[in-house]
Design a protein around this motif. Structure first.
Motif, PDB file in Angstrom:
ATOM      1  N   HIS A   1      -4.654   8.649   2.466  1.00 13.09           N
ATOM      2  CA  HIS A   1      -5.296  10.171   2.542  1.00 13.09           C
ATOM      3  C   HIS A   1      -5.147   9.837   4.256  1.00 13.09           C
ATOM      4  N   ALA A   2      -4.898   8.758   5.095  1.00 16.00           N
ATOM      5  CA  ALA A   2      -4.491   9.015   6.327  1.00 16.00           C
ATOM      6  C   ALA A   2      -3.439   9.979   6.784  1.00 16.00           C
ATOM      7  N   LEU A   3      -2.393   9.029   6.050  1.00 17.45           N
ATOM      8  CA  LEU A   3      -0.999   9.502   5.761  1.00 17.45           C
ATOM      9  C   LEU A   3      -0.505  11.052   4.805  1.00 17.45           C
ATOM     10  N   GLY A   4      -1.817  11.495   4.397  1.00 16.35           N
ATOM     11  CA  GLY A   4      -1.058  12.947   4.140  1.00 16.35           C
ATOM     12  C   GLY A   4       0.006  12.503   2.374  1.00 16.35           C
TER      13      GLY A   4
ATOM     14  N   VAL B   1      -8.914  -0.850   0.496  1.00 11.90           N
ATOM     15  CA  VAL B   1      -8.186   0.487   1.982  1.00 11.90           C
ATOM     16  C   VAL B   1      -7.248   0.808   1.434  1.00 11.90           C
TER      17      VAL B   1
ATOM     18  N   GLU C   1      -5.931   3.531  -1.388  1.00 11.36           N
ATOM     19  CA  GLU C   1      -6.288   4.755  -0.867  1.00 11.36           C
ATOM     20  C   GLU C   1      -6.401   5.593   0.381  1.00 11.36           C
ATOM     21  N   ALA C   2      -7.349   4.869   0.889  1.00 12.77           N
ATOM     22  CA  ALA C   2      -7.440   5.723   2.398  1.00 12.77           C
ATOM     23  C   ALA C   2      -6.446   5.440   3.294  1.00 12.77           C
ATOM     24  N   ILE C   3      -5.650   4.894   3.173  1.00 12.68           N
ATOM     25  CA  ILE C   3      -4.487   4.360   3.733  1.00 12.68           C
ATOM     26  C   ILE C   3      -3.198   6.202   3.153  1.00 12.68           C
TER      27      ILE C   3
END
Length: 208
Positions: free
Chosen positions: A64-67, A58, A60-62
């Motif tokens: 994306h969530a942080l921009g 996860v 990479e998802a983190i």
């Protein structure tokens, strides 16, 4: 695919550094019973494995969530790994680990060192987390992801073996041999770190 496995294997081996963790663990568990040393070694490796596999899944998802873009993370991670490589070449990393271990050992109420400092930050530290996320971000598809995870699992297994055999391993290698190995691995890590930065800049500026 063998090249991918070897590349991931070398990256994780250099960053996690199983031979480098062994002497620290041996010093921290000096005086403990063999059963206690085995239990702490297994627990430290399992906890570190959970942390690293979670970030592999996860991470990479983190981002994306942080921009944060993958090229930006690649550049930042490459710089971080390069700094670690410099410390390895000039033996500052070993000194820092020994200082951290001495502080923990000097605290009488600390008995179980499996979580801190072994699992974190010595095995699953910032450098290893960054290298796992960077390697995963560069490889897509079930087969390539499986190969990267297999390389990570292999390194964690080697780390467990190194911790279990910490005492005999240090007697076998000796301080001078360990110093030479650390410097060679530092040079390899430096080259890999530069490649991470180059890849990040290429993607950021769309250079082929």
């Amino acid at each position: 695919m063998i090249e991918l496995y070897l590349s991931a294997f070398v990256t994780f081996f250099v960053v996690i550094d199983p031979p480098g963790c062994a002497p620290i663990y041996a010093g921290l568990t000096n005086g403990a019973t063999p059963a206690a040393r085995r239990a702490m070694a297994i627990r430290a490796t399992v906890v570190a494995a959970i942390i690293l596999f979670v970030f592999a899944a996860v991470g990479e998802a983190i981002l994306h969530a942080l921009g944060v873009s993958l090229p930006a993370f690649s550049i930042a991670g490459g710089i971080m790994l390069f700094l670690i490589a410099l410390e390895m070449v000039f033996e500052r990393r070993t000194e820092r680990r020994e200082d951290r271990a001495a502080k923990v050992a000097s605290t009488p109420e600390v008995e179980d060192v499996s979580i801190f400092p072994m699992a974190m930050p010595m095995i699953a530290g910032p450098g290893s987390i960054a290298s796992v996320m960077l390697t995963m971000s560069r490889n897509h598809g079930l087969e390539r992801v499986a190969i990267v995870l297999a390389a990570l699992a292999t390194i964690l297994a080697l780390t467990l073996v190194a911790l279990l055999a910490a005492g005999p391993l240090m007697k076998l290698l000796g301080a001078r041999v360990e110093s030479v190995i650390t410097r060679i691995l530092g040079v390899l890590l430096g080259a890999l770190a530069v490649q991470f930065v180059i890849d990040g800049l290429s993607k950021a500026f769309h250079v082929t």
